[in-house]
Design a protein around this motif. Structure first.
Motif, PDB file in Angstrom:
ATOM      1  N   UNK A   7       0.930  -0.780   0.086  1.00  0.00           N
ATOM      2  CA  UNK A   7      -0.210   0.331   0.439  1.00  0.00           C
ATOM      3  C   UNK A   7       0.678   1.329   0.250  1.00  0.00           C
ATOM      4  N   UNK A   8       0.591   2.410  -1.285  1.00  0.00           N
ATOM      5  CA  UNK A   8       1.453   3.524  -0.552  1.00  0.00           C
ATOM      6  C   UNK A   8       1.301   4.181   0.121  1.00  0.00           C
ATOM      7  N   UNK A   9       0.983   4.006   1.114  1.00  0.00           N
ATOM      8  CA  UNK A   9       0.637   4.469   2.194  1.00  0.00           C
ATOM      9  C   UNK A   9       2.108   4.348   3.258  1.00  0.00           C
ATOM     10  N   UNK A  10       2.334   3.287   3.248  1.00  0.00           N
ATOM     11  CA  UNK A  10       3.612   2.839   4.189  1.00  0.00           C
ATOM     12  C   UNK A  10       5.355   3.224   3.430  1.00  0.00           C
ATOM     13  N   UNK A  11       5.017   3.109   2.572  1.00  0.00           N
ATOM     14  CA  UNK A  11       6.553   3.845   1.798  1.00  0.00           C
ATOM     15  C   UNK A  11       6.490   5.596   2.303  1.00  0.00           C
ATOM     16  N   UNK A  12       5.269   5.498   1.557  1.00  0.00           N
ATOM     17  CA  UNK A  12       5.495   6.901   1.434  1.00  0.00           C
ATOM     18  C   UNK A  12       4.859   7.987   2.911  1.00  0.00           C
ATOM     19  N   UNK A  13       5.206   7.432   4.250  1.00  0.00           N
ATOM     20  CA  UNK A  13       4.649   7.752   5.373  1.00  0.00           C
ATOM     21  C   UNK A  13       6.019   7.592   6.306  1.00  0.00           C
ATOM     22  N   UNK A  14       7.162   6.272   5.785  1.00  0.00           N
ATOM     23  CA  UNK A  14       7.624   5.775   6.834  1.00  0.00           C
ATOM     24  C   UNK A  14       8.876   6.035   5.957  1.00  0.00           C
ATOM     25  N   UNK A  15       9.261   5.986   4.538  1.00  0.00           N
ATOM     26  CA  UNK A  15      10.153   5.537   3.702  1.00  0.00           C
ATOM     27  C   UNK A  15       9.838   7.172   2.689  1.00  0.00           C
ATOM     28  N   UNK A  16      10.753   8.678   4.006  1.00  0.00           N
ATOM     29  CA  UNK A  16      10.397   9.775   2.740  1.00  0.00           C
ATOM     30  C   UNK A  16      11.338  10.349   1.952  1.00  0.00           C
ATOM     31  N   UNK A  17      12.668   9.990   2.730  1.00  0.00           N
ATOM     32  CA  UNK A  17      13.762  10.303   2.118  1.00  0.00           C
ATOM     33  C   UNK A  17      14.616   8.932   2.173  1.00  0.00           C
ATOM     34  N   UNK A  18      16.045  10.071   1.435  1.00  0.00           N
ATOM     35  CA  UNK A  18      17.040   8.977   2.143  1.00  0.00           C
ATOM     36  C   UNK A  18      16.939   8.216   2.967  1.00  0.00           C
ATOM     37  N   UNK A  19      17.526   9.303   4.082  1.00  0.00           N
ATOM     38  CA  UNK A  19      18.095   8.446   4.772  1.00  0.00           C
ATOM     39  C   UNK A  19      16.858   7.555   5.816  1.00  0.00           C
ATOM     40  N   UNK A  20      16.032   7.986   5.531  1.00  0.00           N
ATOM     41  CA  UNK A  20      15.383   6.708   6.101  1.00  0.00           C
ATOM     42  C   UNK A  20      14.892   5.549   5.202  1.00  0.00           C
ATOM     43  N   UNK A  21      15.338   5.889   3.845  1.00  0.00           N
ATOM     44  CA  UNK A  21      15.865   4.177   3.351  1.00  0.00           C
ATOM     45  C   UNK A  21      16.664   3.929   3.427  1.00  0.00           C
ATOM     46  N   UNK A  22      18.287   4.723   3.922  1.00  0.00           N
ATOM     47  CA  UNK A  22      18.863   3.728   4.692  1.00  0.00           C
ATOM     48  C   UNK A  22      18.945   3.165   6.374  1.00  0.00           C
ATOM     49  N   UNK A  23      18.225   3.597   6.891  1.00  0.00           N
ATOM     50  CA  UNK A  23      17.449   3.357   7.922  1.00  0.00           C
ATOM     51  C   UNK A  23      16.767   1.697   7.637  1.00  0.00           C
ATOM     52  N   UNK A  24      16.438   2.127   6.632  1.00  0.00           N
ATOM     53  CA  UNK A  24      15.255   1.051   6.387  1.00  0.00           C
ATOM     54  C   UNK A  24      16.416  -0.399   5.950  1.00  0.00           C
ATOM     55  N   UNK A  25      17.781  -0.329   5.273  1.00  0.00           N
ATOM     56  CA  UNK A  25      17.750  -1.387   4.647  1.00  0.00           C
ATOM     57  C   UNK A  25      18.742  -1.685   6.151  1.00  0.00           C
ATOM     58  N   UNK A  26      18.815  -0.976   6.936  1.00  0.00           N
ATOM     59  CA  UNK A  26      20.088  -1.504   8.327  1.00  0.00           C
ATOM     60  C   UNK A  26      18.958  -2.145   9.237  1.00  0.00           C
ATOM     61  N   UNK A  27      17.930  -1.983   9.088  1.00  0.00           N
ATOM     62  CA  UNK A  27      17.074  -2.924   9.976  1.00  0.00           C
ATOM     63  C   UNK A  27      17.200  -4.527   9.392  1.00  0.00           C
ATOM     64  N   UNK A  28      16.496  -4.089   7.673  1.00  0.00           N
ATOM     65  CA  UNK A  28      17.122  -5.197   7.350  1.00  0.00           C
ATOM     66  C   UNK A  28      17.969  -5.714   7.863  1.00  0.00           C
ATOM     67  N   UNK A  29      19.449  -5.453   8.139  1.00  0.00           N
ATOM     68  CA  UNK A  29      20.619  -6.493   8.020  1.00  0.00           C
ATOM     69  C   UNK A  29      20.476  -7.049   9.349  1.00  0.00           C
ATOM     70  N   UNK A  30      19.889  -6.185  10.479  1.00  0.00           N
ATOM     71  CA  UNK A  30      19.466  -6.791  11.894  1.00  0.00           C
ATOM     72  C   UNK A  30      18.503  -7.808  12.322  1.00  0.00           C
TER      73      UNK A  30
END
Length: 900
Positions: A336-359
């Motif tokens: 659903x578009x709401x999830x990326x639009x709200x939680x991953x708004x910029x490059x920094x939040x996308x980087x943190x999302x990848x960090x989440x995946x690694x852990x």
């Protein structure tokens, strides 16, 4: 060696800045050739065969590769054939200090009155030497500077040699071909000769591998990686950045366990972290993580090499995690578009999302104890981020917060989604769809709440206990609700009042309680978004600090304290049968700085009515019972005090409306305690405390404890059913009054403690009533003995308490008093005589008068009981005999019916 280069006719188009930089460097090379130094300024001996050559400069590695790919670059590595990078950098500054040279290359630079030396420093500032560190596979020593916005790394051409005892390479001056062959990949081994303007491919494969989009090492890969294991991660980064494949032999060596172990131990974790960050911030993070997964590198990269971790990572979560993050970032049709639009708004939040995946593979690992016993234990995922790849503090903090708040986040998301889907299931007292509930939760999570929510979404997805579609619907509903209520940025909302203004308005000293009170203000603001008047906010908080009012705020404030403020100070430690181990478990409530927690607990108990106490029972019990069970008497006493307040509140009558209900008996506090079994829990916790008496326990500790346990256990008795209450009161009298006093050599041996105990006799007898008679054979002699003490008058509080206790005995057990009048009169008469003797001492006469008044009053009560008995006549004669036998007793019976 340039003649051996596979130099294809490839023209590189330099930018204006690059052209100017090339010319500057060539002029410096000419300057060096025309005025050679007699020795290496940097103190490094240059082999004779190289010292005779003219200076040849090349731009190497990544700049050449990116230029061929038509990608811009602001970093250039300069390779020098016959001197170190530091030496060349010093010569560069020396050249720029010569009058006219700076102006030649930088005609627009203003002199500003600077000397030639300072002008050179301005053009090429901060020449820094970066030493090699072979132990960590940092084999190159470089010098760095910045010219015209381009970062320059200056280094001599090198070759690697090895001795017989160690495989750690030693760096020596080398040819361009030798330098190219020791590099990590063929595509990074091409040079741009500044003199010929030709691209030199000494490996013979650089151009072809770029054309075929292949990553390959120039030499045998196993030895290449063994010499510098970080090259494994560098090649993964290049492959993912360029979307290249890795040549099979190179890939095989990257998966070699020996190489991976060396990478894990030998390479500094800062260098690992730099490579990982570049991967995750690059164009294809998923591809990089897939390589790490494919080569079995997870345990090598994502670990904490500083300690033994309590378990192995659950690596089966790794691929689902990075696949899911990729699907969210790329906005796959299933998301659903709401999830990326709200939680991953910029490059920094996308980087943190990848960090989440690694852990994700470490999320369920047991925590690691903190080196300081009272500190919260570490999450393994946090340690892997902090120590494994040296993530910045802000990243580590996000990981810790995501795990700390994980249960609350997941529960709130689920409850909010359920409430929106089925409004009939909403609990009015904790509405998970309400603006204040959601807003205050987000404020607790802090400014990184979006990443924390995403972290838990990834975790729940890879865990697979709930279907992915259901999870996406729940999280989407939650985020849509937060958006609808306009609280996406609630963490930045400011309270209407400052803490100091609030304290002044309440006439209260500022303190830690203010933060919680301001949270109440904020919750009120969230419930009333149109409220902008600070006066209303003040009145709201005043209501919350008042024990009696009709507002819902006291209950909300107390609930807030009980659910969020108090529990962290009373962590639920693992059960232990070892008393020493139990005493070492974290007990934050004991910290001096956490005294406010106990104040808030006491306030909350007083602010809640009986019905609300029952509703919040599960929050009240853990801190109270934890204190009662503590090893230290001080905390046991505080726990008893809190329990006493709680039971006292339960004993208070409920509202008239409730009392008029015919089912009150089934809903009263007595039934509640029986239904929950807590009447037994409390009795088993409180009754053993009566054994804490001297000489084993210091008198001061016993006094502290008995002051709190006697009222608490009595309140508990009053909440018991009628058929068990009388028996429990008997037990209190026997174990809490008679037994401790009988244990003392004499009650006056510990006068302060004896006073506390005896003072409670009237309270107990008042509830026991006529049932007191069964205890007269033990109670009367004990009280009389206290009155007969030779130095009784030196312990006046104990005397007064004993006389009041004796009056209570007469009042409640008067039908059976005649049988015990002798023992009572013995004590009263001896005490009266000592008072009369004290009266002769003018200094002490005043103290004795107060005691005499109470003695007369007690004798008068005894007389009244005797006059109502069948032995009244005998009593009259006994009184007469006392007066005739003991002249000191004259006046003892002044308040009695006999006129003597």
């Amino acid at each position: 060696m340039a003649s051996n280069a596979n130099s294809k006719s490839v023209q590189l188009e330099l930018t204006e800045v690059e052209s100017k930089l090339r010319q500057l460097l060539l002029d410096v090379a000419t300057y060096i050739d025309e005025a050679p130094s007699k020795e290496e300024i940097a103190g490094v001996q240059v082999p004779e065969e190289f010292a005779k050559e003219k200076v040849v400069l090349r731009w190497t590695g990544g700049w050449v590769r990116d230029k061929l790919l038509q990608v811009g670059s602001h970093d250039i590595d300069v390779a020098i054939n016959k001197m170190t990078g530091e030496h060349f950098g010093l010569k560069l500054q020396e050249y720029l200090e010569i009058p006219g040279n700076a102006e030649k290359h930088f005609p627009t630079e203003k002199s500003d009155g600077l000397s030639a030396h300072n002008k050179a420093k301005k053009i090429a500032p901060g020449l820094h030497k970066i030493a090699a560190n072979p132990e960590k596979s940092k084999n190159l020593e470089t010098a760095t500077t910045n010219i015209m916005g381009i970062d320059l790394d200056l280094v001599n051409l090198r070759k690697e040699t090895y001795n017989e005892l160690s495989r750690t390479p030693e760096m020596e001056f080398g040819t361009a071909e030798e330098d190219a062959m020791r590099r990590d990949a063929t595509i990074n081994a091409m040079f741009y000769n500044l003199h010929t303007c030709q691209v030199e491919d000494f490996t013979g494969r650089g151009h072809d591998d770029m054309a075929a989009r292949i990553i390959r090492t120039p030499l045998e890969p196993h030895q290449t990686f063994k010499d510098d294991p970080l090259r494994v991660l560098r090649l993964i980064r290049f492959a993912s950045r360029l979307d290249y494949t890795i040549e099979p032999e190179t890939a095989k060596a990257m998966g070699n366990t020996e190489i991976q172990e060396v990478l894990k131990i030998k390479i500094s974790r800062e260098r690992v972290g730099i490579e990982l960050e570049k991967m995750l911030k690059g164009p294809r993070p998923r591809m990089a993580l897939e390589f790490i997964d494919h080569f079995g590198l997870y345990r090598t990269v994502f670990t904490d090499p500083t300690r033994e971790l309590p378990t192995e990572p659950e690596t089966e979560y790794f691929q689902p995690a990075y696949d899911f993050v990729e699907s969210v970032i790329t906005k796959d049709d299933s998301i659903p578009p709401t999830i990326p639009d709200t939680l991953l708004r910029n490059n920094e939040e996308k980087y943190l999302a990848w960090v989440c995946a690694t852990l994700m593979s470490w999320v369920d690992a047991p925590t690691v104890p903190h080196q300081k016993p009272l500190q919260r234990p570490y999450f393994v995922a946090y340690l892997v981020a902090r120590e494994g790849f040296k993530a910045p503090n802000k990243v580590c903090d996000v990981v810790a917060a995501s795990l700390t708040n994980s249960e609350e986040i997941r529960n709130l998301v689920a409850q909010c989604a359920k409430g929106l889907r089925r409004p009939d299931t909403i609990n009015p007292t904790s509405d998970a769809t309400a603006r204040d509930t959601l807003g205050m939760a987000i404020r607790r999570w802090g400014s990184t709440w979006r990443t924390q929510v995403f972290f838990n979404l990834v975790y729940e997805t890879v865990l697979g206990r709930v279907s992915k579609d259901d999870l996406l619907r729940s999280y989407t509903a939650f985020l849509d609700r937060v958006t609808e209520l306009k609280i996406l940025d609630v963490d930045t909302f400011r309270p209407l009042l400052k803490g100091t203004d609030l304290a002044k308005a309440l006439n209260t000293k500022p303190g830690p309680w203010m933060k919680e009170a301001l949270d109440v203000v904020m919750a009120w603001q969230l419930r009333n978004p149109d409220a902008t008047d600070p006066v209303s906010a003040i009145e709201t908080v005043k209501a919350s600090r008042s024990a009696k009012n009709d507002s819902e705020l006291p209950s909300r404030l107390a609930s807030h304290f009980l659910q969020l403020t108090i529990p962290p100070s009373f962590p639920q430690n693992k059960p232990s049968s070892n008393a020493l181990e139990a005493s070492r478990q974290p007990a934050p409530w004991k910290d001096a700085g956490n005294q406010y927690v106990l104040d808030l607990l006491e306030w909350s108990i007083g602010a809640l009515d009986r019905k609300t106490i029952e509703a919040k029972w599960h929050f009240l019990m853990p801190p109270i019972l934890k204190m009662i069970d503590d090893m230290e008497v001080e905390w046991r006493a505080k726990g008893c005090h809190m329990l006493g307040l709680l039971l006292e509140t339960l004993n208070k009558p409920c509202t008239a409306a409730v009392q008029n209900k015919k089912n009150t008996a089934n809903q009263g506090p007595t039934n509640f305690l029986q239904r929950t079994g807590y009447h037994n829990v409390f009795a088993e916790s409180l009754m053993p405390l009566f054994t804490y008496i001297p000489s084993i326990t210091p008198e001061n500790d016993s006094v502290t404890l008995f002051q709190k346990v006697l009222p608490a256990v009595t309140s508990l008795a009053l909440l018991l059913p009628a058929d068990t209450k009388d028996g429990f009161l008997d037990s209190i009298l026997r174990d809490g009054i008679l037994s401790p006093l009988a244990h003392f050599p004499t009650p006056a041996s510990y006068p302060e403690l004896a006073t506390i105990i005896v003072s409670h006799v009237p309270v107990l007898l008042g509830y026991m009533g006529i049932d007191t008679v069964k205890h007269l054979p033990d109670l009367v002699p004990l009280l009389s003995t206290i009155l007969q003490e030779p130095f009784a008058l030196s312990h006046k509080p104990l005397l007064m308490s004993t006389l009041e206790a004796m009056q209570s005995v007469v009042l409640n057990a008067w039908p059976r008093i005649p049988a015990h009048r002798g023992a009572m009169m013995m004590g009263l008469c001896l005490l009266w005589g000592r008072c009369m003797e004290e009266g002769r001492n003018k200094a002490k006469a005043q103290d004795g008068e107060g005691v005499k008044l109470v003695v007369r009053e007690t004798v008068a009560m005894l007389d009244a009981a005797m006059q109502a008995s069948e032995e009244a006549e005998a009593w009259e004669r006994e009184k007469q005999d006392v007066v005739e036998t003991s002249p000191n007793c004259e006046g003892l019976f002044d308040w009695c019916s006999l006129g003597l």
